[in-house]
Enzyme design. Sequence first.
Site, PDB file in Angstrom:
ATOM      1  N   ILE A  25       0.841  -1.207   0.000  1.00 41.35           N
ATOM      2  CA  ILE A  25       0.000   0.000   0.000  1.00 41.35           C
ATOM      3  C   ILE A  25       0.874   1.255   0.000  1.00 41.35           C
ATOM      4  CG2 ILE A  25      -1.934   1.189   1.131  1.00 41.35           C
ATOM      5  CD1 ILE A  25      -2.698  -1.466   2.437  1.00 41.35           C
ATOM      6  N   ASP A  76      12.032   2.753   5.164  1.00 43.73           N
ATOM      7  CA  ASP A  76      11.602   1.354   5.118  1.00 43.73           C
ATOM      8  C   ASP A  76      12.786   0.467   5.493  1.00 43.73           C
ATOM      9  OD1 ASP A  76      10.813  -1.304   4.018  1.00 43.73           O
ATOM     10  OD2 ASP A  76       9.070  -0.193   3.308  1.00 43.73           O
ATOM     11  N   LYS A 122      -1.918  -4.529  15.952  1.00 40.67           N
ATOM     12  CA  LYS A 122      -2.428  -3.293  15.320  1.00 40.67           C
ATOM     13  C   LYS A 122      -3.364  -2.563  16.289  1.00 40.67           C
ATOM     14  CE  LYS A 122      -1.884  -1.906  11.643  1.00 40.67           C
ATOM     15  NZ  LYS A 122      -0.818  -1.048  11.034  1.00 40.67           N
ATOM     16  N   LEU A 141      -4.298 -13.441  -0.282  1.00 38.12           N
ATOM     17  CA  LEU A 141      -5.220 -14.278  -1.064  1.00 38.12           C
ATOM     18  C   LEU A 141      -5.215 -14.000  -2.577  1.00 38.12           C
ATOM     19  CD1 LEU A 141      -7.597 -16.443  -0.812  1.00 38.12           C
ATOM     20  CD2 LEU A 141      -9.098 -14.464  -1.025  1.00 38.12           C
ATOM     21  N   ARG A 166      -7.345 -21.585   8.987  1.00 40.16           N
ATOM     22  CA  ARG A 166      -6.459 -20.689   9.765  1.00 40.16           C
ATOM     23  C   ARG A 166      -6.923 -20.735  11.226  1.00 40.16           C
ATOM     24  NH1 ARG A 166      -6.321 -14.533   7.746  1.00 40.16           N
ATOM     25  NH2 ARG A 166      -4.621 -15.250   6.428  1.00 40.16           N
ATOM     26  N   TYR A 214      -1.543 -10.557  14.855  1.00 35.10           N
ATOM     27  CA  TYR A 214      -1.443  -9.374  13.984  1.00 35.10           C
ATOM     28  C   TYR A 214      -2.448  -8.308  14.410  1.00 35.10           C
ATOM     29  CZ  TYR A 214      -2.622  -6.369  10.033  1.00 35.10           C
ATOM     30  OH  TYR A 214      -2.932  -5.273   9.252  1.00 35.10           O
ATOM     31  N   THR A 271      -6.255  -1.162  10.437  1.00 34.51           N
ATOM     32  CA  THR A 271      -7.037  -2.194   9.753  1.00 34.51           C
ATOM     33  C   THR A 271      -8.398  -2.418  10.408  1.00 34.51           C
ATOM     34  OG1 THR A 271      -7.061  -4.583   9.362  1.00 34.51           O
ATOM     35  CG2 THR A 271      -5.733  -3.849  11.194  1.00 34.51           C
ATOM     36  N   ASP A 272      -9.337  -2.957   9.634  1.00 33.08           N
ATOM     37  CA  ASP A 272     -10.640  -3.310  10.212  1.00 33.08           C
ATOM     38  C   ASP A 272     -10.542  -4.525  11.131  1.00 33.08           C
ATOM     39  OD1 ASP A 272     -10.222  -5.272   8.279  1.00 33.08           O
ATOM     40  OD2 ASP A 272     -12.109  -4.961   7.224  1.00 33.08           O
ATOM     41  N   GLU A 273      -9.414  -5.260  11.055  1.00 35.29           N
ATOM     42  CA  GLU A 273      -9.302  -6.489  11.859  1.00 35.29           C
ATOM     43  C   GLU A 273      -9.300  -6.207  13.355  1.00 35.29           C
ATOM     44  OE1 GLU A 273      -6.628  -9.526  10.645  1.00 35.29           O
ATOM     45  OE2 GLU A 273      -6.953  -9.145   8.524  1.00 35.29           O
TER      46      GLU A 273
HETATM   47  P1  NAD Z   1       3.288  -4.864   3.431  1.00 29.57           P
HETATM   48  O1  NAD Z   1       3.614  -6.042   4.297  1.00 29.57           O
HETATM   49  O2  NAD Z   1       3.124  -5.058   1.977  1.00 29.57           O
HETATM   50  O3  NAD Z   1       4.406  -3.726   3.621  1.00 29.57           O
HETATM   51  C1  NAD Z   1       4.949  -3.408   4.854  1.00 29.57           C
HETATM   52  C2  NAD Z   1       6.180  -2.527   4.621  1.00 29.57           C
HETATM   53  O4  NAD Z   1       6.700  -2.157   5.909  1.00 29.57           O
HETATM   54  C3  NAD Z   1       7.316  -3.248   3.870  1.00 29.57           C
HETATM   55  O5  NAD Z   1       7.857  -2.391   2.902  1.00 29.57           O
HETATM   56  C4  NAD Z   1       8.333  -3.546   4.975  1.00 29.57           C
HETATM   57  O6  NAD Z   1       9.662  -3.598   4.504  1.00 29.57           O
HETATM   58  C5  NAD Z   1       8.109  -2.366   5.915  1.00 29.57           C
HETATM   59  N1  NAD Z   1       8.523  -2.679   7.294  1.00 29.57           N
HETATM   60  C6  NAD Z   1       8.211  -3.779   8.016  1.00 29.57           C
HETATM   61  N2  NAD Z   1       8.794  -3.717   9.228  1.00 29.57           N
HETATM   62  C7  NAD Z   1       9.472  -2.530   9.276  1.00 29.57           C
HETATM   63  C8  NAD Z   1      10.259  -1.882  10.269  1.00 29.57           C
HETATM   64  N3  NAD Z   1      10.501  -2.456  11.457  1.00 29.57           N
HETATM   65  N4  NAD Z   1      10.789  -0.682   9.982  1.00 29.57           N
HETATM   66  C9  NAD Z   1      10.576  -0.089   8.762  1.00 29.57           C
HETATM   67  N5  NAD Z   1       9.855  -0.678   7.791  1.00 29.57           N
HETATM   68  C10 NAD Z   1       9.310  -1.883   8.042  1.00 29.57           C
HETATM   69  O7  NAD Z   1       1.999  -4.210   4.084  1.00 29.57           O
HETATM   70  P2  NAD Z   1       0.740  -3.531   3.395  1.00 29.57           P
HETATM   71  O8  NAD Z   1      -0.224  -4.572   3.014  1.00 29.57           O
HETATM   72  O9  NAD Z   1       1.225  -2.558   2.398  1.00 29.57           O
HETATM   73  O10 NAD Z   1       0.122  -2.760   4.652  1.00 29.57           O
HETATM   74  C11 NAD Z   1       0.570  -1.445   4.982  1.00 29.57           C
HETATM   75  C12 NAD Z   1      -0.172  -0.970   6.227  1.00 29.57           C
HETATM   76  O11 NAD Z   1      -1.578  -0.971   5.963  1.00 29.57           O
HETATM   77  C13 NAD Z   1       0.020  -1.867   7.439  1.00 29.57           C
HETATM   78  O12 NAD Z   1       0.126  -1.046   8.569  1.00 29.57           O
HETATM   79  C14 NAD Z   1      -1.239  -2.712   7.492  1.00 29.57           C
HETATM   80  O13 NAD Z   1      -1.545  -3.068   8.822  1.00 29.57           O
HETATM   81  C15 NAD Z   1      -2.262  -1.737   6.948  1.00 29.57           C
HETATM   82  N6  NAD Z   1      -3.418  -2.334   6.257  1.00 29.57           N
HETATM   83  C16 NAD Z   1      -3.247  -3.251   5.276  1.00 29.57           C
HETATM   84  C17 NAD Z   1      -4.355  -3.750   4.597  1.00 29.57           C
HETATM   85  C18 NAD Z   1      -4.214  -4.768   3.480  1.00 29.57           C
HETATM   86  O14 NAD Z   1      -5.210  -5.277   2.990  1.00 29.57           O
HETATM   87  N7  NAD Z   1      -2.997  -5.080   3.016  1.00 29.57           N
HETATM   88  C19 NAD Z   1      -5.633  -3.316   4.935  1.00 29.57           C
HETATM   89  C20 NAD Z   1      -5.777  -2.367   5.963  1.00 29.57           C
HETATM   90  C21 NAD Z   1      -4.653  -1.874   6.604  1.00 29.57           C
HETATM   91  O1  DAU Z   2      -8.852  -6.656   6.641  1.00 35.30           O
HETATM   92  C1  DAU Z   2      -7.639  -5.990   6.440  1.00 35.30           C
HETATM   93  C2  DAU Z   2      -6.502  -6.980   6.483  1.00 35.30           C
HETATM   94  O2  DAU Z   2      -6.567  -7.728   5.278  1.00 35.30           O
HETATM   95  C3  DAU Z   2      -5.136  -6.333   6.633  1.00 35.30           C
HETATM   96  O3  DAU Z   2      -5.074  -5.678   7.871  1.00 35.30           O
HETATM   97  C4  DAU Z   2      -4.023  -7.370   6.541  1.00 35.30           C
HETATM   98  O4  DAU Z   2      -2.764  -6.740   6.571  1.00 35.30           O
HETATM   99  C5  DAU Z   2      -4.180  -8.120   5.242  1.00 35.30           C
HETATM  100  O5  DAU Z   2      -3.214  -9.148   5.175  1.00 35.30           O
HETATM  101  C6  DAU Z   2      -5.574  -8.722   5.126  1.00 35.30           C
HETATM  102  O6  DAU Z   2      -5.769  -9.761   6.089  1.00 35.30           O
HETATM  103  P1  DAU Z   2      -6.532 -11.126   5.734  1.00 35.30           P
HETATM  104  O7  DAU Z   2      -6.102 -12.172   6.672  1.00 35.30           O
HETATM  105  O8  DAU Z   2      -7.990 -10.888   5.585  1.00 35.30           O
HETATM  106  O9  DAU Z   2      -5.925 -11.359   4.249  1.00 35.30           O
HETATM  107  P2  DAU Z   2      -5.375 -12.674   3.522  1.00 35.30           P
HETATM  108  O10 DAU Z   2      -5.146 -12.291   2.097  1.00 35.30           O
HETATM  109  O11 DAU Z   2      -4.264 -13.329   4.262  1.00 35.30           O
HETATM  110  O12 DAU Z   2      -6.619 -13.653   3.565  1.00 35.30           O
HETATM  111  C7  DAU Z   2      -7.880 -13.280   3.040  1.00 35.30           C
HETATM  112  C8  DAU Z   2      -8.851 -14.428   3.292  1.00 35.30           C
HETATM  113  O13 DAU Z   2      -8.467 -15.547   2.481  1.00 35.30           O
HETATM  114  C9  DAU Z   2      -8.840 -14.944   4.724  1.00 35.30           C
HETATM  115  O14 DAU Z   2     -10.164 -15.323   5.090  1.00 35.30           O
HETATM  116  C10 DAU Z   2      -7.951 -16.168   4.671  1.00 35.30           C
HETATM  117  C11 DAU Z   2      -8.183 -16.708   3.274  1.00 35.30           C
HETATM  118  N1  DAU Z   2      -7.034 -17.412   2.642  1.00 35.30           N
HETATM  119  C12 DAU Z   2      -5.842 -16.758   2.589  1.00 35.30           C
HETATM  120  C13 DAU Z   2      -4.730 -17.353   2.008  1.00 35.30           C
HETATM  121  C14 DAU Z   2      -3.395 -16.647   1.973  1.00 35.30           C
HETATM  122  C15 DAU Z   2      -7.197 -18.659   2.071  1.00 35.30           C
HETATM  123  O15 DAU Z   2      -8.300 -19.241   2.103  1.00 35.30           O
HETATM  124  N2  DAU Z   2      -6.098 -19.258   1.493  1.00 35.30           N
HETATM  125  C16 DAU Z   2      -4.873 -18.674   1.442  1.00 35.30           C
HETATM  126  O16 DAU Z   2      -3.903 -19.294   0.917  1.00 35.30           O
END
Ligand code: NAD
Ligand code: DAU
Length: 359
Positions: A13, A35, A166, A202, A297, A162, A136-138
């Site tokens: 993101i 980063d 958060k 996913l 999970r 996780y 996050t919504d989690e």
């Molecule tokens: P990501 O795992 O793709 O990226 C995380 C980044 O943080 C990486 O570039 C990593 O190198 C850096 N990082 C990790 N530990 C670090 C540290 N100690 N110091 C400096 N940098 C560090 O994550 P993402 O999916 O891009 O998520 C970004 C943010 O958004 C997170 O805070 C996550 O909780 C939040 N978020 C993610 C989602 C989602 O669906 N991916 C949804 C809602 C909120």
């Molecule tokens: O809701 C926001 C969150 O969404 C963020 O805060 C997290 O950083 C982000 O990783 C994501 O979390 P989820 O656990 O929801 O995402 P993930 O892609 O890991 O899994 C999505 C759904 O799919 C979950 O119900 C688990 C399921 N899953 C995931 C994987 C990786 C599978 O069934 N098979 C898989 O191999």
Amino acid sequence: MRTYLVTGGAGFIGSNYIHYMFEKYGEDIRIINVDALTYAGNLENLKEVENRENYTFVRADICDKEALRKLFTENEIHRVVHFAAESHVDRSIRDPEVFVRTNVLGTLVLLNCAKEAWEQADGSYLPDRRFLHVSTDEVYGSLEEEGTFFYETTPYDPHSPYSASKASSDMLVKAYMDTYHFPANITNCSNNYGPYQFPEKLIPLMINNALQGKKLPVYGDGKNVRDWLYVRDHVKAIDMVQEKGRLFETYNIGGHNEKQNIEIIHIILETLQDMLPKEDPRRKLVSKELITYVEDRKGHDRRYAIAPDKIRAEIGWEPETMFQEGIRLTIQWYFEHGDWMKRVTSGEYQKYYADFYKV
Ligand code: NAD
Ligand code: DAU
């Protein structure tokens, strides 16, 4: 010129946010991206911006107080946008410690450095300073019934290491706002998808496996529900909250796009079939036969669904990319970035994948 300190900008993101910000503001802003480049951080995501004069990359860990303090003393920082985190739920179940270190301690260090740089002798803050904590919504836990939603007032009830980490980081930001009147906002967003997402999550995992004819591992009964938002809509919302949001407020971000995991997988398979050219040999590999139900999970949250009413009413943000369009854009991006995928799935990730999925 306003300077942004972005943490975790080499991740999924964060890199989308940096691209969006340069497209929107061009030369009018400066971005410093901090980063640590963990397995999830990839500078290749930022190739197009790395030579800009108004962009600087600094490799540092957000837990490193001295490195962060130096950044705040050497630069006049107006905005902090805090993405850096350990973000994958399955990894947190296996190894929670690094999640607490980065997500909780790292956020505390960042808050302290920003507060130290921005606070004036009388306890007020330098003008036009804002900290945005990306969450996050989690943190709200799990919903069972259809028709119920997460609001900003929903009590926190995290279940995975996780989401617990958060939630803790959110509480620290809230504490700094309440105790020190620290100028911050929190955003809690639903599941993102789109370009540059690491294929442990996913959607990119399913796209990548399907294109190689590998099994598509579905946890449990596949009926867990997530609320999917195209990443560009999320990063736009973050910018709008910083520009138009009321300080000290939390804003939920989501697209009212709930889907069961198994539905997502079927959509991906159908879209791949539709988008792959007739002569592409991968068409033969993409098949429903690849769907494989695997062990669930641990502590798997059943359903997430965000009510984005507040951000819509106060700020005028609405999701712009419908899922049918977003998934096509995402698949197209992965088609065009096969080398990116090869590079990020080599080495350490191969070991993680084989060990986690026992293949
Ligand atoms: P990501 O795992 O793709 O990226 C995380 C980044 O943080 C990486 O570039 C990593 O190198 C850096 N990082 C990790 N530990 C670090 C540290 N100690 N110091 C400096 N940098 C560090 O994550 P993402 O999916 O891009 O998520 C970004 C943010 O958004 C997170 O805070 C996550 O909780 C939040 N978020 C993610 C989602 C989602 O669906 N991916 C949804 C809602 C909120
Ligand atoms: O809701 C926001 C969150 O969404 C963020 O805060 C997290 O950083 C982000 O990783 C994501 O979390 P989820 O656990 O929801 O995402 P993930 O892609 O890991 O899994 C999505 C759904 O799919 C979950 O119900 C688990 C399921 N899953 C995931 C994987 C990786 C599978 O069934 N098979 C898989 O191999």
